[in-house]
Design an enzyme around this catalytic site. Structure first.
Site, PDB file in Angstrom:
ATOM      1  N   LYS A 116     -20.738  77.419  37.153  1.00 19.28           N
ATOM      2  CA  LYS A 116     -21.269  78.133  35.992  1.00 19.28           C
ATOM      3  C   LYS A 116     -20.680  79.536  35.835  1.00 19.28           C
ATOM      4  O   LYS A 116     -20.451  79.985  34.717  1.00 19.28           O
ATOM      5  CB  LYS A 116     -22.782  78.205  36.073  1.00 19.28           C
ATOM      6  CG  LYS A 116     -23.462  76.877  35.749  1.00 19.28           C
ATOM      7  CD  LYS A 116     -24.942  77.089  35.490  1.00 19.28           C
ATOM      8  CE  LYS A 116     -25.747  75.855  35.793  1.00 19.28           C
ATOM      9  NZ  LYS A 116     -25.421  74.704  34.955  1.00 19.28           N
ATOM     10  N   GLU A 200     -28.775  86.092  33.614  1.00 18.87           N
ATOM     11  CA  GLU A 200     -28.428  86.335  32.210  1.00 18.87           C
ATOM     12  C   GLU A 200     -29.702  86.449  31.387  1.00 18.87           C
ATOM     13  O   GLU A 200     -30.804  86.197  31.873  1.00 18.87           O
ATOM     14  CB  GLU A 200     -27.519  85.217  31.676  1.00 18.87           C
ATOM     15  CG  GLU A 200     -28.145  83.846  31.693  1.00 18.87           C
ATOM     16  CD  GLU A 200     -27.171  82.726  31.316  1.00 18.87           C
ATOM     17  OE1 GLU A 200     -25.951  82.902  31.451  1.00 18.87           O
ATOM     18  OE2 GLU A 200     -27.656  81.667  30.881  1.00 18.87           O
ATOM     19  N   GLU A 289     -22.625  75.503  29.487  1.00 21.13           N
ATOM     20  CA  GLU A 289     -21.744  74.846  30.449  1.00 21.13           C
ATOM     21  C   GLU A 289     -20.991  73.742  29.718  1.00 21.13           C
ATOM     22  O   GLU A 289     -21.323  73.399  28.587  1.00 21.13           O
ATOM     23  CB  GLU A 289     -22.557  74.241  31.607  1.00 21.13           C
ATOM     24  CG  GLU A 289     -23.530  73.160  31.164  1.00 21.13           C
ATOM     25  CD  GLU A 289     -24.150  72.407  32.339  1.00 21.13           C
ATOM     26  OE1 GLU A 289     -23.629  72.504  33.453  1.00 21.13           O
ATOM     27  OE2 GLU A 289     -25.145  71.705  32.104  1.00 21.13           O
TER      28      GLU A 289
HETATM   29  P1  ADP Z   1     -27.969  72.353  34.053  1.00 25.94           P
HETATM   30  O1  ADP Z   1     -26.635  72.396  34.720  1.00 25.94           O
HETATM   31  O2  ADP Z   1     -29.073  72.194  35.029  1.00 25.94           O
HETATM   32  O3  ADP Z   1     -27.985  71.395  32.905  1.00 25.94           O
HETATM   33  P2  ADP Z   1     -27.900  74.493  32.073  1.00 25.94           P
HETATM   34  O4  ADP Z   1     -27.186  75.775  32.275  1.00 25.94           O
HETATM   35  O5  ADP Z   1     -27.267  73.503  31.137  1.00 25.94           O
HETATM   36  O6  ADP Z   1     -28.171  73.834  33.487  1.00 25.94           O
HETATM   37  O7  ADP Z   1     -29.368  74.823  31.597  1.00 25.94           O
HETATM   38  C1  ADP Z   1     -30.374  73.858  31.540  1.00 25.94           C
HETATM   39  C2  ADP Z   1     -31.326  74.128  30.384  1.00 25.94           C
HETATM   40  O8  ADP Z   1     -31.965  75.407  30.545  1.00 25.94           O
HETATM   41  C3  ADP Z   1     -30.628  74.206  29.040  1.00 25.94           C
HETATM   42  O9  ADP Z   1     -30.579  72.947  28.412  1.00 25.94           O
HETATM   43  C4  ADP Z   1     -31.462  75.182  28.259  1.00 25.94           C
HETATM   44  O10 ADP Z   1     -32.512  74.484  27.644  1.00 25.94           O
HETATM   45  C5  ADP Z   1     -32.068  76.077  29.307  1.00 25.94           C
HETATM   46  N1  ADP Z   1     -31.345  77.360  29.394  1.00 25.94           N
HETATM   47  C6  ADP Z   1     -30.266  77.626  30.138  1.00 25.94           C
HETATM   48  N2  ADP Z   1     -29.875  78.898  30.009  1.00 25.94           N
HETATM   49  C7  ADP Z   1     -30.743  79.474  29.155  1.00 25.94           C
HETATM   50  C8  ADP Z   1     -30.890  80.805  28.638  1.00 25.94           C
HETATM   51  N3  ADP Z   1     -30.062  81.774  28.964  1.00 25.94           N
HETATM   52  N4  ADP Z   1     -31.916  81.046  27.826  1.00 25.94           N
HETATM   53  C9  ADP Z   1     -32.784  80.058  27.483  1.00 25.94           C
HETATM   54  N5  ADP Z   1     -32.697  78.808  27.933  1.00 25.94           N
HETATM   55  C10 ADP Z   1     -31.698  78.505  28.773  1.00 25.94           C
HETATM   56 MG    MG Z   2     -26.881  71.323  31.147  1.00 27.33          MG
END
Ligand code: ADP
Ligand code: MG
Ligand code: ADP
Length: 666
Positions: A116, A200, A289
């Site tokens: 990430k 973040e 991502e």
């Molecule tokens: P993973 O690899 O577990 O899928 P992600 O980075 O895609 O992790 O995040 C998972 C979920 O968390 C996303 O689908 C989103 O709904 C929520 N999310 C991630 N980052 C943020 C953020 N900065 N603010 C709000 N929601 C977030």
């Molecule tokens: Mg994801």
């Protein structure tokens, strides 16, 4: 085009890949574990190679076994599906060395996007909008608090190696960072063997919107628009749709172009998905991502673009130039997908395991004003095991507008009948009918917001009650008329009974019914007679027909006592009997349920992860006592009442059967 490929996956996605291969005249080989020996994928593939025991770590995840299978079958390339080895750069590299084709992106792209922190940096460099925050690693909790204050609350603490919703915490103040930061580090170390963590900004009213991209080995790449996947439970997507109700043309174009810019920055070939979190407040969006594989929810994109993504992946892997041109790609209508999970929505979505006694999906093709597509990897009689993902099917519908796609989805769900295991169909059907979901005003917190106490079914509307009474009376009258004939009396059978009582819960509804050919006149509670036209025949578990000209569909399952009827999110038990037995029935005392409050029983077969209590320990109602893992999910088992632990019958690492007594209270 390849002559033969190997599919290194199982279930629904293996079947999905086979379907395209058949159409293209490509032969298929699949690998399978013990548990999958009789599976649909094994049956459909041209060849199948056994690769070992059921646990994925001993079969689907063992690179050597997959490579042996390729050599054994003479397949030219591997399609990894999703999950398992699909995002493993080491595997992609090994195949390169062994000169085996890889139906996925190059190993460098997989690796660059696997982390990430580095992928976020790459995205920022490619001009992609990223979540404001700290790009680097954070060394300790004090620094984490300082950085969180600079970013401004709320913030999100994330493990760089995280995935599947693990290693993520939201914090709204210093105290929550002080607790959350070490917790994420611990979880990341345990789950990914990598504790690098960053912070973040938490985006308010977050919506999950992702862009499908498709590239080739010659530097071409297009975007196939977006999918909205905000309907999630515990970070697992449940319902997805395309396009997103949030985006306007300008935002769609901006997001699509940024996704392509990122893909090009890593020479992306094959199908991939760039995930964004979009703010429901102002439509701003930020890179999350990139998933370097085919995505579970790819069918909604296929339905609105007419592109077969698996075919495109095969062509790209074979070195063909991408035939898709951005200017030719158009969105046609709307598509929605429900993931059908083997889980019990009424018991906090606990995984459900067992034999599929009945599995009757709706028919593919036209339904109402829309169309239905079914992607599944199981059939009636199959065993749903504890070893793999609980997703057993994907029901996809398409229509000219969002409303048509959703209406068709609801109607298709009404025709999807499963017995033998529990399924989440009543839950997704309830969402299809829910006002806020219908309005499109959703966020990733939708399920938590709208079902804070979990799912307990939806109360029936008067129309649904009427429909269920008519269906139950009809089915029962037909069965009883038939039973009279089957007994084979010589004398003409008695005229069938016309007066019945339909008991729903503790309500008694008197019904008068006159059976005709494919039609009945049914009067409920002395009201005017309804005309019910149907071609239902005994043995079918779907009563479909027209009630006073309106199309209806009610699913039902036979129980020793009565029927369990389902429509949308409503489930009701109906007993149909003669007025005399109804009177008796009303007088019967209710059977007391056996008292299990002093026992902790395993709700499903699984593996004990931990026992969190000791003998003589006092436990409060609702307190976690142990954790049982099944279908990739850890399930926390809680005490049903206050008590003192008297006996512990199992330990961490033990397998347990369904209904096995694990812990006893005094
Ligand atoms: P993973 O690899 O577990 O899928 P992600 O980075 O895609 O992790 O995040 C998972 C979920 O968390 C996303 O689908 C989103 O709904 C929520 N999310 C991630 N980052 C943020 C953020 N900065 N603010 C709000 N929601 C977030
Ligand atoms: Mg994801
Ligand atoms: P997605 O964003 O496509 O939901 P995730 O990043 O959440 O994907 O995780 C990988 C996906 O692959 C999950 O949806 C998971 O359910 C699915 N998956 C993983 N392994 C398998 C498997 N063996 N069979 C079917 N689905 C799987």
């Amino acid at each position: 085009m390849f002559k033969k490929i190997l599919i290194a996956n199982r279930g629904e996605i293996a079947v999905r890949v086979i379907k395209t291969c058949r159409r293209l005249g490509v032969k298929t080989a699949v690998v399978y574990s013990d548990a999958d020996a009789g599976s649909m994928a094994v049956e459909m593939a041209d060849e199948a190679v056994h690769i070992g025991p059921s646990p994925a770590a001993e079969s689907y995840l063992v690179m050597d076994k997959i490579i042996d299978a390729v050599k054994q079958t003479g397949a030219e390339a591997i399609h990894p599906g999703f999950g398992f080895l699909s995002e493993n750069p080491e595997f992609a590299r090994r195949l390169e060395k062994e000169k085996i084709g890889w139906i996925g992106p190059n190993a460098h792209a997989i690796e660059a996007m696997g982390d990430k922190i580095s992928s976020k940096q790459l995205a920022a460099d490619a001009g992609v909008s990223t979540v404001p925050g700290h790009m680097g690693l954070i060394k300790d909790t004090a620094e984490a608090v300082k950085i969180s204050n600079e970013i401004g609350y709320p913030v999100m603490i994330k493990a760089s190696a995280g995935g599947g919703g693990k290693g993520i915490r939201v914090a709204s103040n210093d105290k929550e960072v002080e607790e959350g930061f070490p917790a994420v580090i611990a979880e990341a170390k345990a789950s990914f063997g990598d504790d690098r963590t960053f912070i973040e900004k938490f985006i308010l009213n977050p919506r999950h919107v992702e862009i499908q991209v498709m590239g080739d080995k010659h530097g071409n790449c297009v975007y196939l628009f977006e999918r909205e996947c905000s309907i999630q439970r515990r970070n697992q997507k449940v319902i997805e749709e395309a396009p997103s109700p949030l985006l306007d043309e300008a935002t769609r174009k901006k997001m699509g172009e940024q996704a392509v810019a990122l893909a090009k920055a890593v020479n992306y070939d094959s199908a991939g998905t760039v995930e964004f979190v979009a703010s429901g407040v102002d439509k701003s969006f930020y890179f999350l991502e990139m998933n370097t594989r085919l995505q579970v929810e790819h069918p909604v994109t296929e339905m609105i673009t007419g592109v077969d993504l698996v075919e495109q992946m095969l062509r790209s892997a074979d070195g063909e130039t991408l035939a898709l041109k951005q200017k030719d790609l158009k969105i046609n209508g709307w598509a929605v997908e429900s993931r059908v999970y083997a889980e019990d929505p009424y018991r906090n979505f606990l995984p459900s395991i067992g034999r599929l006694k009945r599995f009757h999906p709706p028919e593919e093709g036209e339904l109402g004003d829309g169309t239905v597509r079914m992607d599944s990897g199981v059939c009636e009689g199959d065993e749903i095991s504890m070893f793999y993902d609980p997703m057993i099917a994907k029901l996809v519908t398409h229509g000219a507008t969002r409303d048509i796609a959703l209406d068709t989805q609801a109607e298709a769900l009404d025709r999807f009948h499963i017995e033998g295991i529990q399924d989440n169909i009543p839950f997704v059907a309830a969402v299809m009918d829910e006002t806020r979901f219908r309005s499109g005003d959703i966020t990733t917190a939708y399920i938590k917001d709208e079902f804070p106490e979990g799912f307990d079914g939806v109360p029936a509307t008067p129309e649904q009650t009427q429909m269920m009474i008519c269906a139950a009376a009809y089915v029962h009258a037909v069965y009883s008329a038939r039973a009279a004939q089957v007994t084979g009396r010589l004398a003409p059978p008695e005229t069938p009974r016309t007066d019945w009582i339909v008991i729903l819960g503790d309500e008694h509804h008197p019904v008068a019914i006159n059976l005709g050919e494919g039609e009945a006149k049914i009067s409920v509670n002395g009201g005017k007679a309804h005309t019910f036209a149907t071609d239902w025949t005994p043995g079918s578990h779907l009563v479909e027909g027209e009630l006073d000209g309106e199309a209806i569909a009610v699913k039902f399952a036979d129980r020793t006592e009565g029927y369990v009827m389902r429509h949308r999110g409503v489930t009701r038990r109906a007993i149909v009997c003669s007025p005399a037995s109804a009177e008796l029935h009303a007088k019967l005392p209710e059977k007391p349920k056996p008292d299990t409050s002093k026992l902790i029983i395993s709700p499903m077969p699984g593996l004990v992860v931990s026992i969190d209590v000791e003998i003589d320990q006092e436990v409060k109602e609702g307190e976690a006592v142990c954790v049982v893992e099944a279908m990739k999910m850890q399930n926390i088992i809680r005490a049903e009442a206050d008590g003192t632990v008297k006996a512990i019958n199992v330990g961490a690492g033990d397998s347990v059967a369904a209904d096995e007594i694990m812990i006893e209270f005094e």
